[in-house]
Design a protein around this motif. Structure first.
Motif, PDB file in Angstrom:
ATOM      1  N   GLU A   1       0.843  -1.208   0.000  1.00 35.98           N
ATOM      2  CA  GLU A   1       0.000   0.000   0.000  1.00 35.98           C
ATOM      3  C   GLU A   1       0.874   1.252   0.000  1.00 35.98           C
ATOM      4  N   LEU A   2       1.955   1.211   0.766  1.00 37.70           N
ATOM      5  CA  LEU A   2       2.872   2.352   0.830  1.00 37.70           C
ATOM      6  C   LEU A   2       3.495   2.617  -0.548  1.00 37.70           C
ATOM      7  N   ASN A   3       3.928   1.563  -1.213  1.00 38.73           N
ATOM      8  CA  ASN A   3       4.505   1.722  -2.559  1.00 38.73           C
ATOM      9  C   ASN A   3       3.466   2.235  -3.547  1.00 38.73           C
ATOM     10  N   ARG A   4       2.231   1.746  -3.450  1.00 43.15           N
ATOM     11  CA  ARG A   4       1.170   2.205  -4.339  1.00 43.15           C
ATOM     12  C   ARG A   4       0.910   3.695  -4.151  1.00 43.15           C
ATOM     13  N   LEU A   5       0.873   4.135  -2.892  1.00 41.46           N
ATOM     14  CA  LEU A   5       0.628   5.554  -2.611  1.00 41.46           C
ATOM     15  C   LEU A   5       1.787   6.428  -3.104  1.00 41.46           C
ATOM     16  N   LYS A   6       3.003   5.945  -2.955  1.00 41.56           N
ATOM     17  CA  LYS A   6       4.155   6.714  -3.445  1.00 41.56           C
ATOM     18  C   LYS A   6       4.116   6.851  -4.960  1.00 41.56           C
ATOM     19  N   LYS A   7       3.761   5.771  -5.649  1.00 40.81           N
ATOM     20  CA  LYS A   7       3.635   5.838  -7.113  1.00 40.81           C
ATOM     21  C   LYS A   7       2.504   6.780  -7.519  1.00 40.81           C
ATOM     22  N   GLN A   8       1.414   6.757  -6.760  1.00 44.75           N
ATOM     23  CA  GLN A   8       0.290   7.645  -7.045  1.00 44.75           C
ATOM     24  C   GLN A   8       0.728   9.099  -6.879  1.00 44.75           C
ATOM     25  N   ILE A   9       1.494   9.383  -5.831  1.00 43.83           N
ATOM     26  CA  ILE A   9       1.983  10.750  -5.609  1.00 43.83           C
ATOM     27  C   ILE A   9       2.890  11.179  -6.759  1.00 43.83           C
ATOM     28  N   GLU A  10       3.770  10.296  -7.206  1.00 41.74           N
ATOM     29  CA  GLU A  10       4.647  10.626  -8.330  1.00 41.74           C
ATOM     30  C   GLU A  10       3.835  10.933  -9.588  1.00 41.74           C
ATOM     31  N   THR A  11       2.835  10.121  -9.848  1.00 40.66           N
ATOM     32  CA  THR A  11       1.983  10.336 -11.017  1.00 40.66           C
ATOM     33  C   THR A  11       1.239  11.670 -10.917  1.00 40.66           C
ATOM     34  N   LEU A  12       0.716  11.964  -9.737  1.00 44.28           N
ATOM     35  CA  LEU A  12      -0.003  13.227  -9.551  1.00 44.28           C
ATOM     36  C   LEU A  12       0.934  14.425  -9.701  1.00 44.28           C
ATOM     37  N   GLU A  13       2.157  14.305  -9.205  1.00 44.78           N
ATOM     38  CA  GLU A  13       3.108  15.413  -9.359  1.00 44.78           C
ATOM     39  C   GLU A  13       3.465  15.622 -10.826  1.00 44.78           C
ATOM     40  N   GLU A  14       3.584  14.539 -11.583  1.00 43.21           N
ATOM     41  CA  GLU A  14       3.824  14.677 -13.023  1.00 43.21           C
ATOM     42  C   GLU A  14       2.641  15.354 -13.696  1.00 43.21           C
ATOM     43  N   THR A  15       1.441  14.996 -13.285  1.00 45.73           N
ATOM     44  CA  THR A  15       0.244  15.635 -13.839  1.00 45.73           C
ATOM     45  C   THR A  15       0.252  17.130 -13.554  1.00 45.73           C
ATOM     46  N   LEU A  16       0.602  17.490 -12.330  1.00 50.26           N
ATOM     47  CA  LEU A  16       0.641  18.907 -11.964  1.00 50.26           C
ATOM     48  C   LEU A  16       1.700  19.645 -12.772  1.00 50.26           C
ATOM     49  N   GLU A  17       2.868  19.044 -12.930  1.00 50.23           N
ATOM     50  CA  GLU A  17       3.926  19.686 -13.717  1.00 50.23           C
ATOM     51  C   GLU A  17       3.501  19.837 -15.167  1.00 50.23           C
ATOM     52  N   ASN A  18       2.868  18.808 -15.720  1.00 50.19           N
ATOM     53  CA  ASN A  18       2.425  18.882 -17.108  1.00 50.19           C
ATOM     54  C   ASN A  18       1.357  19.950 -17.292  1.00 50.19           C
ATOM     55  N   GLN A  19       0.503  20.121 -16.318  1.00 54.41           N
ATOM     56  CA  GLN A  19      -0.540  21.148 -16.422  1.00 54.41           C
ATOM     57  C   GLN A  19       0.082  22.537 -16.420  1.00 54.41           C
ATOM     58  N   LEU A  20       1.138  22.716 -15.648  1.00 55.52           N
ATOM     59  CA  LEU A  20       1.756  24.034 -15.561  1.00 55.52           C
ATOM     60  C   LEU A  20       2.618  24.344 -16.777  1.00 55.52           C
ATOM     61  N   LEU A  21       3.150  23.319 -17.428  1.00 56.41           N
ATOM     62  CA  LEU A  21       4.056  23.542 -18.547  1.00 56.41           C
ATOM     63  C   LEU A  21       3.501  22.998 -19.853  1.00 56.41           C
TER      64      LEU A  21
END
Length: 111
Positions: free
Chosen positions: A59-79
């Protein structure tokens, strides 16, 4: 006081077109804002679950991967290209104009 020339049908049509484009851009901006806001919320929830502790490693690994994916989404939205498209073309246009004027003045005044 100078009076401006009367509006023509073409002026009104151009204004209507510009207004529709602005409406579409605003709708896209509102949609991007919602996506970014949702990604921030999901990231905060995932980080809160991680900090609570006592999670299974999977579960911890899944949440970390989810956070990474969300951060990429946020970066892509800004750029995104839509945000950079207008400044890019403005820079290209004025740099090109500057080069042409530079060559013209160099040829005109000679050096």
């Amino acid at each position: 006081m100078k009076s401006s020339p009367p509006l023509t049908e073409q002026d009104l049509a151009e204004f209507a077109t510009a207004l529709e484009e602005t409406k579409k851009d605003f709708k896209a901006l509102r949609q991007r804002y919602g996506e970014v806001r949702d990604a921030f919320t999901q990231r905060a929830e995932a980080q809160a679950k991680i900090t609570q502790g006592h999670l299974p490693k999977a579960e911890l690994n899944r949440l970390k991967k989810q956070i990474e994916t969300l951060e990429e989404t946020l970066e892509n939205q800004l750029l995104s290209w839509n945000n950079l498209k207008e400044p890019f073309w403005q820079i290209l246009r004025f740099v090109g104009l500057g080069l042409v004027l530079g060559w013209f003045f160099r040829g005109w005044f000679g050096s």
